[in-house]
Design a protein around this motif. Structure first.
Motif, PDB file in Angstrom:
ATOM      1  N   ILE A 130      25.930  36.883   7.452  1.00 15.05           N
ATOM      2  CA  ILE A 130      27.178  36.367   6.856  1.00 15.05           C
ATOM      3  C   ILE A 130      27.472  34.964   7.368  1.00 15.05           C
ATOM      4  CG2 ILE A 130      29.683  36.730   6.717  1.00 15.05           C
ATOM      5  CD1 ILE A 130      29.018  39.787   6.856  1.00 15.05           C
ATOM      6  N   GLY A 131      27.208  34.717   8.647  1.00 15.39           N
ATOM      7  CA  GLY A 131      27.461  33.409   9.239  1.00 15.39           C
ATOM      8  C   GLY A 131      26.688  32.291   8.573  1.00 15.39           C
ATOM      9  N   ARG A 132      25.437  32.575   8.199  1.00 16.93           N
ATOM     10  CA  ARG A 132      24.625  31.550   7.507  1.00 16.93           C
ATOM     11  C   ARG A 132      25.286  31.115   6.203  1.00 16.93           C
ATOM     12  NH1 ARG A 132      20.070  34.069   9.893  1.00 16.93           N
ATOM     13  NH2 ARG A 132      19.966  35.718   8.354  1.00 16.93           N
ATOM     14  N   ILE A 133      25.926  32.045   5.525  1.00 22.36           N
ATOM     15  CA  ILE A 133      26.569  31.748   4.242  1.00 22.36           C
ATOM     16  C   ILE A 133      27.710  30.747   4.417  1.00 22.36           C
ATOM     17  CG2 ILE A 133      27.936  32.747   2.345  1.00 22.36           C
ATOM     18  CD1 ILE A 133      26.285  35.364   2.833  1.00 22.36           C
ATOM     19  N   VAL A 134      28.474  30.879   5.507  1.00 25.97           N
ATOM     20  CA  VAL A 134      29.641  30.002   5.704  1.00 25.97           C
ATOM     21  C   VAL A 134      29.385  28.898   6.720  1.00 25.97           C
ATOM     22  CG1 VAL A 134      31.321  31.744   4.983  1.00 25.97           C
ATOM     23  CG2 VAL A 134      30.681  31.591   7.389  1.00 25.97           C
ATOM     24  N   GLY A 135      28.145  28.754   7.155  1.00 29.62           N
ATOM     25  CA  GLY A 135      27.807  27.639   8.036  1.00 29.62           C
ATOM     26  C   GLY A 135      28.032  27.884   9.513  1.00 29.62           C
ATOM     27  N   ILE A 136      28.071  29.137   9.933  1.00 29.31           N
ATOM     28  CA  ILE A 136      28.193  29.451  11.360  1.00 29.31           C
ATOM     29  C   ILE A 136      26.786  29.589  11.933  1.00 29.31           C
ATOM     30  CG2 ILE A 136      28.972  31.161  13.050  1.00 29.31           C
ATOM     31  CD1 ILE A 136      31.333  31.755  11.210  1.00 29.31           C
ATOM     32  N   ARG A 137      26.546  28.967  13.043  1.00 29.56           N
ATOM     33  CA  ARG A 137      25.245  28.987  13.712  1.00 29.56           C
ATOM     34  C   ARG A 137      24.822  30.416  14.031  1.00 29.56           C
ATOM     35  NH1 ARG A 137      25.397  26.020  19.413  1.00 29.56           N
ATOM     36  NH2 ARG A 137      27.235  25.322  18.311  1.00 29.56           N
ATOM     37  N   THR A 138      23.555  30.727  13.800  1.00 30.53           N
ATOM     38  CA  THR A 138      23.051  32.066  14.131  1.00 30.53           C
ATOM     39  C   THR A 138      22.861  32.178  15.648  1.00 30.53           C
ATOM     40  OG1 THR A 138      20.762  31.382  13.834  1.00 30.53           O
ATOM     41  CG2 THR A 138      21.858  32.349  11.920  1.00 30.53           C
ATOM     42  N   ILE A 139      22.985  33.409  16.152  1.00 26.62           N
ATOM     43  CA  ILE A 139      22.854  33.616  17.592  1.00 26.62           C
ATOM     44  C   ILE A 139      21.786  34.642  17.949  1.00 26.62           C
ATOM     45  CG2 ILE A 139      25.146  32.802  18.205  1.00 26.62           C
ATOM     46  CD1 ILE A 139      26.099  35.686  18.239  1.00 26.62           C
ATOM     47  N   LYS A 140      21.432  35.516  17.036  1.00 23.31           N
ATOM     48  CA  LYS A 140      20.328  36.481  17.202  1.00 23.31           C
ATOM     49  C   LYS A 140      20.523  37.480  18.334  1.00 23.31           C
ATOM     50  CE  LYS A 140      17.077  33.302  15.193  1.00 23.31           C
ATOM     51  NZ  LYS A 140      16.850  31.932  15.498  1.00 23.31           N
ATOM     52  N   GLY A 141      21.709  37.627  18.842  1.00 23.66           N
ATOM     53  CA  GLY A 141      21.945  38.650  19.854  1.00 23.66           C
ATOM     54  C   GLY A 141      21.459  38.266  21.236  1.00 23.66           C
ATOM     55  N   PHE A 142      21.278  39.282  22.066  1.00 28.91           N
ATOM     56  CA  PHE A 142      20.893  39.088  23.459  1.00 28.91           C
ATOM     57  C   PHE A 142      19.429  39.440  23.672  1.00 28.91           C
ATOM     58  CE2 PHE A 142      25.444  40.531  23.888  1.00 28.91           C
ATOM     59  CZ  PHE A 142      25.956  39.290  24.197  1.00 28.91           C
ATOM     60  N   GLU A 143      18.633  38.467  24.098  1.00 27.43           N
ATOM     61  CA  GLU A 143      17.270  38.778  24.502  1.00 27.43           C
ATOM     62  C   GLU A 143      17.281  39.007  26.018  1.00 27.43           C
ATOM     63  OE1 GLU A 143      17.425  34.415  25.415  1.00 27.43           O
ATOM     64  OE2 GLU A 143      18.092  35.569  23.697  1.00 27.43           O
ATOM     65  N   GLN A 144      16.196  39.552  26.505  1.00 27.31           N
ATOM     66  CA  GLN A 144      16.073  39.833  27.937  1.00 27.31           C
ATOM     67  C   GLN A 144      16.097  38.522  28.734  1.00 27.31           C
ATOM     68  OE1 GLN A 144      15.833  43.087  28.530  1.00 27.31           O
ATOM     69  NE2 GLN A 144      15.502  43.140  30.709  1.00 27.31           N
ATOM     70  N   LEU A 145      16.902  38.448  29.764  1.00 24.73           N
ATOM     71  CA  LEU A 145      16.959  37.262  30.629  1.00 24.73           C
ATOM     72  C   LEU A 145      16.127  37.502  31.885  1.00 24.73           C
ATOM     73  CD1 LEU A 145      20.783  36.442  30.468  1.00 24.73           C
ATOM     74  CD2 LEU A 145      18.932  35.221  29.331  1.00 24.73           C
ATOM     75  N   SER A 146      15.554  36.433  32.399  1.00 22.95           N
ATOM     76  CA  SER A 146      14.806  36.555  33.647  1.00 22.95           C
ATOM     77  C   SER A 146      15.798  36.570  34.815  1.00 22.95           C
ATOM     78  CB  SER A 146      13.832  35.388  33.811  1.00 22.95           C
ATOM     79  OG  SER A 146      14.522  34.223  34.192  1.00 22.95           O
ATOM     80  N   GLU A 147      15.287  36.931  35.977  1.00 22.05           N
ATOM     81  CA  GLU A 147      16.134  36.933  37.167  1.00 22.05           C
ATOM     82  C   GLU A 147      16.326  35.528  37.734  1.00 22.05           C
ATOM     83  OE1 GLU A 147      15.190  39.890  40.100  1.00 22.05           O
ATOM     84  OE2 GLU A 147      14.804  41.402  38.569  1.00 22.05           O
ATOM     85  N   ASN A 148      15.585  34.547  37.197  1.00 17.50           N
ATOM     86  CA  ASN A 148      15.745  33.164  37.650  1.00 17.50           C
ATOM     87  C   ASN A 148      17.148  32.675  37.305  1.00 17.50           C
ATOM     88  OD1 ASN A 148      13.073  33.189  38.454  1.00 17.50           O
ATOM     89  ND2 ASN A 148      12.350  32.307  36.532  1.00 17.50           N
ATOM     90  N   ILE A 149      17.813  32.136  38.291  1.00 18.09           N
ATOM     91  CA  ILE A 149      19.177  31.667  38.093  1.00 18.09           C
ATOM     92  C   ILE A 149      19.147  30.341  37.343  1.00 18.09           C
ATOM     93  CG2 ILE A 149      21.282  30.923  39.271  1.00 18.09           C
ATOM     94  CD1 ILE A 149      20.453  32.860  41.557  1.00 18.09           C
ATOM     95  N   PRO A 150      19.922  30.240  36.254  1.00 19.42           N
ATOM     96  CA  PRO A 150      19.933  28.995  35.484  1.00 19.42           C
ATOM     97  C   PRO A 150      20.697  27.896  36.225  1.00 19.42           C
ATOM     98  CG  PRO A 150      21.551  30.495  34.598  1.00 19.42           C
ATOM     99  CD  PRO A 150      20.813  31.237  35.690  1.00 19.42           C
ATOM    100  N   ASN A 151      20.630  26.692  35.690  1.00 27.09           N
ATOM    101  CA  ASN A 151      21.381  25.553  36.217  1.00 27.09           C
ATOM    102  C   ASN A 151      22.535  25.227  35.271  1.00 27.09           C
ATOM    103  OD1 ASN A 151      19.631  24.897  38.497  1.00 27.09           O
ATOM    104  ND2 ASN A 151      18.135  24.354  36.939  1.00 27.09           N
ATOM    105  N   ILE A 152      23.495  24.481  35.783  1.00 36.64           N
ATOM    106  CA  ILE A 152      24.571  23.983  34.931  1.00 36.64           C
ATOM    107  C   ILE A 152      23.923  23.187  33.788  1.00 36.64           C
ATOM    108  CG2 ILE A 152      26.618  22.477  34.825  1.00 36.64           C
ATOM    109  CD1 ILE A 152      27.122  24.835  36.657  1.00 36.64           C
TER     110      ILE A 152
END
Length: 193
Positions: free
Chosen positions: A88-110
């Protein structure tokens, strides 16, 4: 601009719904600021949506690890909701997000991207994730407060600022579903205890 004139009828005072909701948001923000020592991060000063959920978690889990564990497993119904949202978001121009994929244990940076969010704040006891779109902006703020020797209290605070009608329309169902989704994801943390 709000009409601050209350109408008195049958001994009840009727206030515009926006004024009541603003008072409720203000009360929640004041409560959270008091509980979290004024460390609450919101998407804007004038927000359109505010929600928070809590859970007790072991002291050795950081704010980032809390988010990672929460999102590592999703029920089928949530995956379907993400697919519907993206379609539905694609129809009205909202960016797709595809849900949550598995994250690594590596801590991200700002500045890194975690799922579909930008990491804005990252400390052991605090994680702030933001996504900005031309329809709305969202802030997901996770904050840990010491509860006792063995547990912390996790606060998951979500704030949204709508920019237009599409943002408001999008938030109509999301505002109802969001607390249910977060509470379901918090169960992943309880399974780790």
């Amino acid at each position: 601009m709000y009409n601050l004139t209350a109408k008195l009828a049958n001994n009840f005072i009727y206030l515009p719904i926006e004024l009541v909701m603003d008072a409720k948001k203000t009360n929640i923000i004041n409560k959270l600021n008091s509980l979290l020592n004024h460390q609450v991060t919101l998407i804007a000063e004038d927000i359109d949506y505010l929600s928070y959920q809590t859970a007790s978690i072991p002291c050795d889990i950081s704010a980032y690890d809390s988010y990672r564990i929460m999102t590592q497993s999703q029920p089928k119904w949530l995956k379907i909701l993400f697919q519907m949202r993206d379609f539905i978001g694609r129809i009205v121009g909202i960016r797709t997000i595809k849900g949550f994929e598995q994250l690594s244990e590596n801590i991200p940076n700002i500045g890194d991207i975690v799922h579909f969010f930008n990491v804005m704040e990252l400390e052991k006891n605090k994680l702030t994730l933001i996504i900005r779109d031309h329809h709305l902006d969202v802030c997901l703020h996770l904050c840990l407060i010491e509860d006792n020797d063995k547990q912390n209290k996790l606060y998951v605070i979500t704030s949204v600022k709508n920019h237009n009608f599409i943002g408001k329309l999008y938030m109509a169902p999301v505002s109802v579903l969001h607390p249910l989704i977060v509470n379901r994801l918090l169960k992943n943390l309880k399974a780790k205890k």
